[in-house]
Write an enzyme that holds these catalytic residues in place. Sequence first.
Site, PDB file in Angstrom:
ATOM      1  N   ASN A   8       0.876  -1.171   0.000  1.00  0.00           N
ATOM      2  CA  ASN A   8       0.000   0.000   0.000  1.00  0.00           C
ATOM      3  C   ASN A   8       0.915   1.224   0.000  1.00  0.00           C
ATOM      4  O   ASN A   8       1.455   1.600   1.043  1.00  0.00           O
ATOM      5  CB  ASN A   8      -0.883  -0.048   1.254  1.00  0.00           C
ATOM      6  CG  ASN A   8      -1.840   1.128   1.337  1.00  0.00           C
ATOM      7  OD1 ASN A   8      -1.845   2.004   0.473  1.00  0.00           O
ATOM      8  ND2 ASN A   8      -2.644   1.150   2.384  1.00  0.00           N
ATOM      9  N   ARG A  92      -2.669  -2.112  -3.351  1.00  0.00           N
ATOM     10  CA  ARG A  92      -3.825  -1.233  -3.220  1.00  0.00           C
ATOM     11  C   ARG A  92      -3.661  -0.119  -4.254  1.00  0.00           C
ATOM     12  O   ARG A  92      -2.639   0.578  -4.260  1.00  0.00           O
ATOM     13  CB  ARG A  92      -3.849  -0.636  -1.830  1.00  0.00           C
ATOM     14  CG  ARG A  92      -4.994   0.287  -1.651  1.00  0.00           C
ATOM     15  CD  ARG A  92      -4.991   0.884  -0.288  1.00  0.00           C
ATOM     16  NE  ARG A  92      -6.311   1.390  -0.001  1.00  0.00           N
ATOM     17  CZ  ARG A  92      -6.703   1.726   1.196  1.00  0.00           C
ATOM     18  NH1 ARG A  92      -5.898   1.589   2.220  1.00  0.00           N
ATOM     19  NH2 ARG A  92      -7.896   2.190   1.392  1.00  0.00           N
ATOM     20  N   HIS A 180     -12.728   3.664  -0.254  1.00  0.00           N
ATOM     21  CA  HIS A 180     -12.708   2.707   0.879  1.00  0.00           C
ATOM     22  C   HIS A 180     -13.398   1.389   0.503  1.00  0.00           C
ATOM     23  O   HIS A 180     -13.895   0.674   1.364  1.00  0.00           O
ATOM     24  CB  HIS A 180     -13.382   3.294   2.143  1.00  0.00           C
ATOM     25  CG  HIS A 180     -12.633   4.435   2.744  1.00  0.00           C
ATOM     26  ND1 HIS A 180     -13.235   5.597   3.146  1.00  0.00           N
ATOM     27  CD2 HIS A 180     -11.319   4.596   3.013  1.00  0.00           C
ATOM     28  CE1 HIS A 180     -12.337   6.432   3.630  1.00  0.00           C
ATOM     29  NE2 HIS A 180     -11.155   5.840   3.554  1.00  0.00           N
ATOM     30  N   ARG A 240      -9.215  16.524   5.801  1.00  0.00           N
ATOM     31  CA  ARG A 240     -10.052  16.888   4.635  1.00  0.00           C
ATOM     32  C   ARG A 240     -11.436  17.325   5.108  1.00  0.00           C
ATOM     33  O   ARG A 240     -11.950  16.767   6.070  1.00  0.00           O
ATOM     34  CB  ARG A 240     -10.188  15.682   3.698  1.00  0.00           C
ATOM     35  CG  ARG A 240      -8.905  15.296   3.012  1.00  0.00           C
ATOM     36  CD  ARG A 240      -9.027  13.955   2.308  1.00  0.00           C
ATOM     37  NE  ARG A 240      -8.367  12.893   3.040  1.00  0.00           N
ATOM     38  CZ  ARG A 240      -8.539  11.588   2.823  1.00  0.00           C
ATOM     39  NH1 ARG A 240      -9.377  11.166   1.906  1.00  0.00           N
ATOM     40  NH2 ARG A 240      -7.891  10.701   3.535  1.00  0.00           N
ATOM     41  N   GLU A 378      -8.291  -4.368   5.203  1.00  0.00           N
ATOM     42  CA  GLU A 378      -8.153  -4.156   3.754  1.00  0.00           C
ATOM     43  C   GLU A 378      -7.007  -4.985   3.182  1.00  0.00           C
ATOM     44  O   GLU A 378      -7.087  -5.483   2.062  1.00  0.00           O
ATOM     45  CB  GLU A 378      -7.918  -2.663   3.477  1.00  0.00           C
ATOM     46  CG  GLU A 378      -9.158  -1.833   3.762  1.00  0.00           C
ATOM     47  CD  GLU A 378      -8.847  -0.434   4.261  1.00  0.00           C
ATOM     48  OE1 GLU A 378      -8.231  -0.307   5.346  1.00  0.00           O
ATOM     49  OE2 GLU A 378      -9.201   0.534   3.579  1.00  0.00           O
TER      50      GLU A 378
END
Length: 404
Positions: A8, A92, A180, A240, A378
């Site tokens: 990732n 990813r 996600h 964010r 994940e």
Amino acid sequence: MDTILVVNAGSSSVKFQIFSVEGEGILRRQIKGQIDGIASRPRLRASGANGETLAERAYPIEAVANVPAAMEIAGSWLRDELRIHPIAVGHRVVHGGPDFDRPVSIDHGVVARLERFVNLAPLHQPHNLAPIRSILAGFPSLPQVACFDTAFHRTHSAVADHYAIPHRLHAEGVRRYGFHGLSYEYVAKALPRVAPDIANRRVIVAHLGSGASMCALNEGRSVESTMGFTALDGLPMGTRPGQLDPGVVLYLISEKGMSASNVQDFLYRDCGLKGLSGVSNDMRELEASDDAKAKLAIDYFVYRICLNAGMLAAALQGLDAFVFTAGIGENSATIRARVVEQLGWLGVSLDHAGNSRNSRLISRSESRIPVYVVPTDEELMIAQHTLSLLMKQPSGNSRQERAS
Ligand code: ADP
């Protein structure tokens, strides 16, 4: 021992995990590591299956100036010191664009197609692709698989996939993708085991981490997401803002004289919990703070989760369960309690003792809608996809071609 490497890669760090393949498709996590501080204070840290430290090293800045250099250091540590030669690598990749609705085996043609989505995710996609390219160059026969954050949401209907802007922009890729997806896919796959009664019904999943979004699942498929074209929309996050009137961006440009790249930096790095609180982007620090603005940031976070829950329940035409996941969702009993309290109008009621123990089911037996905590994974999802694509390849191929 056959192993799968999961990568990732971001702008300043490369996270990696090693899974061993045991028997019929069973994967066991063996190593978790990362190189962070790329081009600033590079460090390799890694731990084993029981959390024991395997590596903790600093590197001079010039030795790890970019993602490929970090990948090379992680790769040679695994190969030369631990003698680990993975049979495949799963990556990813944030953006699969409009086309990729599932993981894909990587070749040069796929990389070229994924390059086209760099402008859809300029802060993430180039870094995701960098280690793919280095491995293709260094180990051309090592199977690699790309797993996308967008793919799980490609089941959305046309109304959920569009903005009200001219069609030509939708055609060139300006769509409500949602992100996600690997986390939501993991949760959707875990639900039949964790909560069989509701697994095939209408479920809202709240992925509350540094990045945060919510997903409406119907029969295990994504029908709506709070995120859209980029990972900026929807809930407020660590840095964010979440949903923002585009007029604010116009104001920043026209009244504040900010350039596109200034605005981009501002929206990705200076807003959200950090901007609103002026204290921290980290929920633990906000919870520990007495500052009134830290309290406002938490209030805003909870409020927006509950507003979005109403929106997603409308998309689902009702609600049968609510699930919390990711760093905040899995660990903050306070945030969960406040969300469940504000969703009381839906007939949700909290089991306070279960909630403070981070139990799997945290609602009371009389709650009209059950509420669960399901830890996400994940990386395991990526390892599973990688293994299953490997199994579909012509037999024997992968094992003969492993990196050496
Ligand atoms: P990401 O993977 O997106 O970087 P995580 O899923 O690890 O993020 O979530 C990070 C967030 O989880 C941080 O805001 C952190 O403060 C929060 N978090 C982790 N543990 C706790 C806790 N015990 N209580 C409150 N917040 C927590």
